[in-house]
Design a protein around this motif. Sequence first.
Motif, PDB file in Angstrom:
ATOM      1  N   VAL A  69      -6.342  -3.824  -7.682  1.00  0.00           N
ATOM      2  CA  VAL A  69      -5.350  -2.629  -7.434  1.00  0.00           C
ATOM      3  C   VAL A  69      -6.317  -1.708  -7.194  1.00  0.00           C
ATOM      4  CG1 VAL A  69      -3.663  -0.959  -8.431  1.00  0.00           C
ATOM      5  CG2 VAL A  69      -3.826  -3.596  -9.054  1.00  0.00           C
ATOM      6  N   GLN A  70      -6.361  -0.944  -6.059  1.00  0.00           N
ATOM      7  CA  GLN A  70      -7.281   0.260  -5.769  1.00  0.00           C
ATOM      8  C   GLN A  70      -6.570   1.346  -5.799  1.00  0.00           C
ATOM      9  OE1 GLN A  70      -8.079  -0.855  -1.643  1.00  0.00           O
ATOM     10  NE2 GLN A  70      -9.686  -2.487  -2.014  1.00  0.00           N
ATOM     11  N   SER A  71      -7.123   2.733  -6.303  1.00  0.00           N
ATOM     12  CA  SER A  71      -6.308   3.673  -6.385  1.00  0.00           C
ATOM     13  C   SER A  71      -7.485   4.828  -6.180  1.00  0.00           C
ATOM     14  CB  SER A  71      -5.817   3.904  -7.777  1.00  0.00           C
ATOM     15  OG  SER A  71      -6.764   3.897  -8.813  1.00  0.00           O
ATOM     16  N   GLY A  72      -7.279   5.932  -5.255  1.00  0.00           N
ATOM     17  CA  GLY A  72      -7.862   7.204  -5.094  1.00  0.00           C
ATOM     18  C   GLY A  72      -7.549   7.689  -3.793  1.00  0.00           C
ATOM     19  N   ALA A  73      -8.241   8.777  -3.305  1.00  0.00           N
ATOM     20  CA  ALA A  73      -8.076   9.531  -2.405  1.00  0.00           C
ATOM     21  C   ALA A  73      -8.173   8.721  -0.951  1.00  0.00           C
ATOM     22  CB  ALA A  73      -8.841  10.915  -2.433  1.00  0.00           C
ATOM     23  N   TYR A  74      -8.897   8.094  -1.024  1.00  0.00           N
ATOM     24  CA  TYR A  74      -9.275   7.346   0.483  1.00  0.00           C
ATOM     25  C   TYR A  74      -9.608   5.753   0.174  1.00  0.00           C
ATOM     26  CZ  TYR A  74     -11.310   6.202   4.933  1.00  0.00           C
ATOM     27  OH  TYR A  74     -11.587   5.554   6.116  1.00  0.00           O
ATOM     28  N   ALA A 105       0.730  -1.156   0.029  1.00  0.00           N
ATOM     29  CA  ALA A 105       0.034  -0.059   0.114  1.00  0.00           C
ATOM     30  C   ALA A 105       0.754   1.339  -0.094  1.00  0.00           C
ATOM     31  CB  ALA A 105      -0.856   0.028   1.148  1.00  0.00           C
ATOM     32  N   GLY A 106       0.488   2.312  -0.435  1.00  0.00           N
ATOM     33  CA  GLY A 106       1.068   3.688  -0.709  1.00  0.00           C
ATOM     34  C   GLY A 106      -0.074   4.861  -0.290  1.00  0.00           C
ATOM     35  N   PRO A 107       0.405   6.046  -0.359  1.00  0.00           N
ATOM     36  CA  PRO A 107      -0.444   7.102  -0.204  1.00  0.00           C
ATOM     37  C   PRO A 107      -1.877   7.045  -0.783  1.00  0.00           C
ATOM     38  CG  PRO A 107       1.576   8.058  -0.253  1.00  0.00           C
ATOM     39  CD  PRO A 107       1.690   6.236  -0.785  1.00  0.00           C
ATOM     40  N   ARG A 108      -1.833   6.749  -2.272  1.00  0.00           N
ATOM     41  CA  ARG A 108      -3.111   6.804  -2.894  1.00  0.00           C
ATOM     42  C   ARG A 108      -3.086   5.340  -3.404  1.00  0.00           C
ATOM     43  NH1 ARG A 108      -5.525  11.423  -4.168  1.00  0.00           N
ATOM     44  NH2 ARG A 108      -6.302  10.435  -5.929  1.00  0.00           N
TER      45      ARG A 108
END
Length: 476
Positions: A455-460, A378-381
């Motif tokens: 793979v999830q990507s987004g602000a939260y 996991a990373g920041p976004r």
Amino acid sequence: MPQGSPKIVPVILAGGSGTRLWPASRDAFPKQFQPLTGDLSTYQETLRRVADPSLFDDPVVITSDAFRFFARRQAADIGVKATVVLEPARRDSAAAVAAAAAFAEKISPGSMVLALAADHVVLDDEVFRDAVRLGLKAAEAGKIVVFGLVPTEPKTAYGYIRPGAALGDNDDLCLVDAFVEKPNAETALDYLRQGFLWNSGNFLFKASQMLAEFGKYAPDIGAAASEAVDKASEDIGFVRLDPDSFSTARKTSIDYAVIEKTGEIAVVKGRFRWSDVGAWDAIWQVSEHDGEGNAVHGDGVVLASRDCLVHSQGILTTVIGAEGLLVVATPDAVMVAPREQAQAVKGLVDALKEGGRNEATLHRRDYRPWGYIEALVAGPRFAVKYMVVDPGGVLSLQLHQHRAEHWVVVNGTATIEIEGEAPRLLTINQSAYVPLGAKHRLSNRGKIPLELIEVQSGAYLGDDDIERIEDVYRRT
């Protein structure tokens, strides 16, 4: 089994947690469902121990809502058909045993009940069943039968039983003179000399007799549990105790509520090897050892070491030149301690909780009704996860307000539904994109597990961004 005796209803109490067995055991996936000493969990081993159809009826499992799918799946995995009863709140063992007695009496009037903890280890199953047979006649005569164990050492972590006069011609079945609390080391040694027994906390009784004893000594708990059973509801194959009734029960143990007060009590001297595996030193004691006293579970290697335990889940764990160490490794945490400090693990977990560490309570692998999902990186976004969907498993129809998702199938065949697109199949190496805000659902209609990388990507990326619209497991 005495001729004409009814079958015994085994009741498996499987709602607790085991913080002293961190990092393997955590609140979200506690020790009774973990394979701590072999390929099966202690819960599964307990179910197998009471699977003799000549002696036992189908088991009843009492657990919490959070563990309901674990309990049903692990029973099915070993071919056991169990009725799973859900406690709406934790009220310790008294309310659980009272509910067990009330439920058994409701489904099978006049039944005998064997109440067992799901997180104990018994190494001699047939000797255990012999002990149950020995206690059955006393239980049918109205005694609550507790299983005591002949001590092998002066343990200070167990309560003790002082056996009294023998019942009949077998000295292994006696009345109980007294229950005594956990002693200090000197007192424990004196108890061994006097022939005291360890109290295992497992019981055999007639359901109606246990309810009568609750009526005498803890009527509030008995009434709350009985009402919770009378008002119970069915929920996709589970039995849900009525929450309003059950929550009125006092939180206390069966020992304090009934066992230490009733005069209708007997003890079987169990000759089987037993442990409540309350901490990692107990796991070492019941494990097979090499010539140097080391025990290894999982992917571990020990060199030039003595009397060590290595328990590894998924990563190679090595120990060199150590003595008396406990080394426990999971994909996201490692714990190392001297064996004599095994009880201190609980304090470590408390400190981790105070520090806000998710590892104190959550595993990287999160079990769901349809299978499981495991965090990889996991990373920041962004977050990358590995998903396994059981045959017949169906994720909820859902959407996310703050993230998009990309699915890649690595094994099996997925049926996908994405808002604005026709339903379709994905097979190995095929992928699909789920836009932010789009309703979507994933299911496995095949006969083998479906494996995917998500793979999830987004602000939260938190799980509370799941907005369920429809769910076959009734989680909406």
